[in-house]
Design a protein around this motif. Sequence first.
Motif, PDB file in Angstrom:
ATOM      1  N   LEU A 412       0.851  -1.195   0.000  1.00 10.92           N
ATOM      2  CA  LEU A 412       0.000   0.000   0.000  1.00 10.92           C
ATOM      3  C   LEU A 412       0.883   1.239   0.000  1.00 10.92           C
ATOM      4  O   LEU A 412       1.759   1.400   0.859  1.00 10.92           O
ATOM      5  CB  LEU A 412      -0.906   0.012   1.223  1.00 10.92           C
ATOM      6  CG  LEU A 412      -1.816   1.244   1.363  1.00 10.92           C
ATOM      7  CD1 LEU A 412      -2.824   1.304   0.226  1.00 10.92           C
ATOM      8  CD2 LEU A 412      -2.533   1.231   2.714  1.00 10.92           C
ATOM      9  N   ALA A 432       0.422  -4.804   3.659  1.00 12.55           N
ATOM     10  CA  ALA A 432      -0.831  -5.176   4.312  1.00 12.55           C
ATOM     11  C   ALA A 432      -1.025  -6.691   4.216  1.00 12.55           C
ATOM     12  O   ALA A 432      -0.905  -7.263   3.125  1.00 12.55           O
ATOM     13  CB  ALA A 432      -2.003  -4.456   3.657  1.00 12.55           C
ATOM     14  N   ARG A 433      -1.315  -7.326   5.326  1.00  9.85           N
ATOM     15  CA  ARG A 433      -1.598  -8.761   5.353  1.00  9.85           C
ATOM     16  C   ARG A 433      -3.093  -8.992   5.318  1.00  9.85           C
ATOM     17  O   ARG A 433      -3.884  -8.117   5.684  1.00  9.85           O
ATOM     18  CB  ARG A 433      -0.985  -9.392   6.600  1.00  9.85           C
ATOM     19  CG  ARG A 433       0.541  -9.403   6.575  1.00  9.85           C
ATOM     20  CD  ARG A 433       1.105 -10.041   7.820  1.00  9.85           C
ATOM     21  NE  ARG A 433       2.561 -10.189   7.734  1.00  9.85           N
ATOM     22  CZ  ARG A 433       3.318 -10.574   8.746  1.00  9.85           C
ATOM     23  NH1 ARG A 433       2.767 -10.853   9.935  1.00  9.85           N
ATOM     24  NH2 ARG A 433       4.620 -10.673   8.595  1.00  9.85           N
ATOM     25  N   GLU A 437      -3.483  -6.707   9.381  1.00  8.49           N
ATOM     26  CA  GLU A 437      -2.291  -6.103   9.972  1.00  8.49           C
ATOM     27  C   GLU A 437      -1.522  -5.330   8.909  1.00  8.49           C
ATOM     28  O   GLU A 437      -1.357  -5.778   7.786  1.00  8.49           O
ATOM     29  CB  GLU A 437      -1.409  -7.217  10.564  1.00  8.49           C
ATOM     30  CG  GLU A 437      -0.156  -6.703  11.258  1.00  8.49           C
ATOM     31  CD  GLU A 437       0.699  -7.861  11.760  1.00  8.49           C
ATOM     32  OE1 GLU A 437       1.672  -7.593  12.470  1.00  8.49           O
ATOM     33  OE2 GLU A 437       0.386  -9.022  11.424  1.00  8.49           O
ATOM     34  N   MET A 438      -1.027  -4.135   9.293  1.00  5.68           N
ATOM     35  CA  MET A 438      -0.253  -3.306   8.383  1.00  5.68           C
ATOM     36  C   MET A 438       1.172  -3.182   8.906  1.00  5.68           C
ATOM     37  O   MET A 438       1.399  -2.713  10.024  1.00  5.68           O
ATOM     38  CB  MET A 438      -0.877  -1.917   8.255  1.00  5.68           C
ATOM     39  CG  MET A 438      -0.169  -1.003   7.271  1.00  5.68           C
ATOM     40  SD  MET A 438      -0.287  -1.560   5.551  1.00  5.68           S
ATOM     41  CE  MET A 438      -2.048  -1.441   5.290  1.00  5.68           C
ATOM     42  N   HIS A 657     -11.214  -4.823   3.264  1.00  4.87           N
ATOM     43  CA  HIS A 657      -9.865  -4.470   3.688  1.00  4.87           C
ATOM     44  C   HIS A 657      -9.737  -2.954   3.702  1.00  4.87           C
ATOM     45  O   HIS A 657      -9.133  -2.350   2.817  1.00  4.87           O
ATOM     46  CB  HIS A 657      -8.808  -5.092   2.750  1.00  4.87           C
ATOM     47  CG  HIS A 657      -8.804  -6.582   2.793  1.00  4.87           C
ATOM     48  ND1 HIS A 657      -9.606  -7.343   1.990  1.00  4.87           N
ATOM     49  CD2 HIS A 657      -8.102  -7.447   3.564  1.00  4.87           C
ATOM     50  CE1 HIS A 657      -9.401  -8.630   2.250  1.00  4.87           C
ATOM     51  NE2 HIS A 657      -8.501  -8.714   3.202  1.00  4.87           N
ATOM     52  N   PRO A 660      -5.993   1.707   6.644  1.00  7.14           N
ATOM     53  CA  PRO A 660      -5.709   1.995   8.058  1.00  7.14           C
ATOM     54  C   PRO A 660      -5.869   3.477   8.345  1.00  7.14           C
ATOM     55  O   PRO A 660      -5.652   4.322   7.474  1.00  7.14           O
ATOM     56  CB  PRO A 660      -4.252   1.558   8.216  1.00  7.14           C
ATOM     57  CG  PRO A 660      -3.677   1.660   6.841  1.00  7.14           C
ATOM     58  CD  PRO A 660      -4.798   1.316   5.905  1.00  7.14           C
ATOM     59  N   PHE A 665      -1.348   3.817  11.273  1.00 11.79           N
ATOM     60  CA  PHE A 665      -0.691   3.234  10.107  1.00 11.79           C
ATOM     61  C   PHE A 665       0.792   2.961  10.379  1.00 11.79           C
ATOM     62  O   PHE A 665       1.184   1.841  10.662  1.00 11.79           O
ATOM     63  CB  PHE A 665      -0.866   4.177   8.916  1.00 11.79           C
ATOM     64  CG  PHE A 665      -0.325   3.625   7.626  1.00 11.79           C
ATOM     65  CD1 PHE A 665       0.108   4.464   6.627  1.00 11.79           C
ATOM     66  CD2 PHE A 665      -0.254   2.252   7.402  1.00 11.79           C
ATOM     67  CE1 PHE A 665       0.586   3.977   5.437  1.00 11.79           C
ATOM     68  CE2 PHE A 665       0.229   1.749   6.212  1.00 11.79           C
ATOM     69  CZ  PHE A 665       0.658   2.623   5.236  1.00 11.79           C
TER      70      PHE A 665
END
Length: 669
Positions: A412, A432-433, A437-438, A657, A660, A665
């Motif tokens: 991202l 990003a997963r 989670e970022m 999704h 964030p 972030f």
Amino acid sequence: MGLVHDATVRIHRPGSGYAHDGPGGDFLGSGFFIAPSWILTCAHVAMRGEGGVVNVWFKEDRYSTELSEVPGKVVAAMPGARPQGATGWPAPDLALIKLQRPVEHTCVYVTERSEAMLRSREIHCVGWAPSQGGGLLKRSGVCVVKGAYGASDDAEQVVRLDGDWLEPGMSGGPVVDLARGEVVGVIKSRLDHHQGGTAVGIERLRTLKVPSAPVETEGDDTYQSVFHAHDRYHADRHNSPASTERTWADVQSELSPPPGGVLGPKRRADLLGRLAEFPPPVSTRGLLLLLDALPGVHSRDHRPAPRGWRDGLGALYDTRARDRDAPLELVLRYCMGVLAADRPFDVPSTRTAAKSLWEWVKRIAEEELSRDFRRQLAMEWAAVRLRLEENRRRALAPPGAPVRHGERAYVLLELEPQGWARNRYDWRIGVARHTGEMLPVAEDSQGTALDTLPDRLAAALTEAFRRCDEPGSPALLQVCVTPALFGLEVDRWELPSDGLPLGVVRPVVLRSSYHGPADERLARWKAMRDTGMRAEVVDCENELRVRVPEVAQLRTLAHESVPVLCRYGDRPDPGITAGAVRVLDTGFGMALLQRRPTETDTVCKEFHRRVAEAVSDARARDGLPLKLHELRKGVSAQRTETYWSDGVALFYDDPHHPLPGADEFLEAP
């Protein structure tokens, strides 16, 4: 002749170091645009370039005297080399050059008749030649057709010309029959110290090698690809209400008598465009059988044999009419044969093409032919329609499971404009997963100038991709920007690690922190998971720019619709940006934007046609980023059938999704 001159080009050796208009040895000869991104010339001109690569100088703007340069590659040459010991290049001495990047240009109109040049009397030759002042000038002259060396079934047939002088450098230029307003041949050679020379008939292109492997797409057969593009080009310009230029059909209609027989130039251009929407004939043999089934048609008399739908139509022109309605009935029967013919492949647009051709046949028959004949046509159409419906059901069979981008990590990139500094941006990059989670990679809040972003972000992007790429499966890059920045071409950025544009290496899509109501976004997104999708152009109607509808009207579009902004451009004004915002306000999770600059009179039917096919081919939402990635790779690989997609961007916003928040972030030390 003005239309011919606009499409005639100069061909040079690449990078020779000589001045392009000077006396240096880089000038090879002439050629002309036969179809978008395709040039026809002589093999002995094209094959003198190094490694089959040449530079083409052409007129991009018909109102300008300046020439533009674009590289081209020889795709086909007949023959591909001069035999050892031969003094000249044997016939047919033709070559097709494919441009190595998309550009705007005009094209000539090419005859669909067999041996059209031998049926001409006075013809005009056009090409470039050295001038007395030392530069290069366009040269034209009038010649008379005197006969031919070789019979019609001789592979090395050339046409003898007498009359005006043909200058060195004119080889490869177009030969024009002004009585019919069409290009009928290519200048091959001149006579030393004498007037006249030789030329090759345009129908000799039919001897281009037939692919040995099964034809699965239009691009698999160069001959069909070139002439389908030629016919769509002229039909689109003739039918477009946006174009203000005089077309070939316009000027042909002013000839006395107009060519095309019972069809006339305008109907003929329209019909050839509709035929070019179909897959080509399965084989020459199949086309000959179709023609032989028509009354009074002797298809074997046409040499070389007809190969495409346009060639078959040209074979009808010489049929002697038994009564007044017979010529038009013959054309309509031929069209019904095209509708019922077997196809080497099928695409979703074939059904639309069939309906369009039938509507044309029905309209012409209702206007001019008997009720009994119309009844026969209606019965034939009923049988064809049943077959098309069966093909459609097979095409809608459940596809294999598409790649789910939400099930793997992606990169991202967020760009935020600084409110206090114009054209400067803060940026953040993370991985990003699928768990939400970022993982931060890098950020900068000092403000980076827009033109320095590619260099400034290269190292961070390379690191982010390394963290989530898999062998043979590069990760998706999501670029989060405001709608006013959707024109930013991040997909064209190049990283030093691979030296290719990002959009060629991996799928690249747009996102925005601005979007519509959550419930509407989820409903539209869910509808596109596994069902078919269809493109809906929302800012262009009948090829004229229109205002994007209000949100209430956009909401009436089906959930499986993918809005298309045909006129977004590279630097959108506030009105265009507001239209993009209305699309987001309606909850669409996907939209396509054409960022190439367009004028008010731009003919965009080919773009509408192709974008509809691309969206349909993608089938479901997760297939669209991959489809666009495939198209970008095609443009980079110089596949002309993908050039329409140059500049297209995909907005792809998965509501499952969410982006964030700024406060959660990146927290890198």
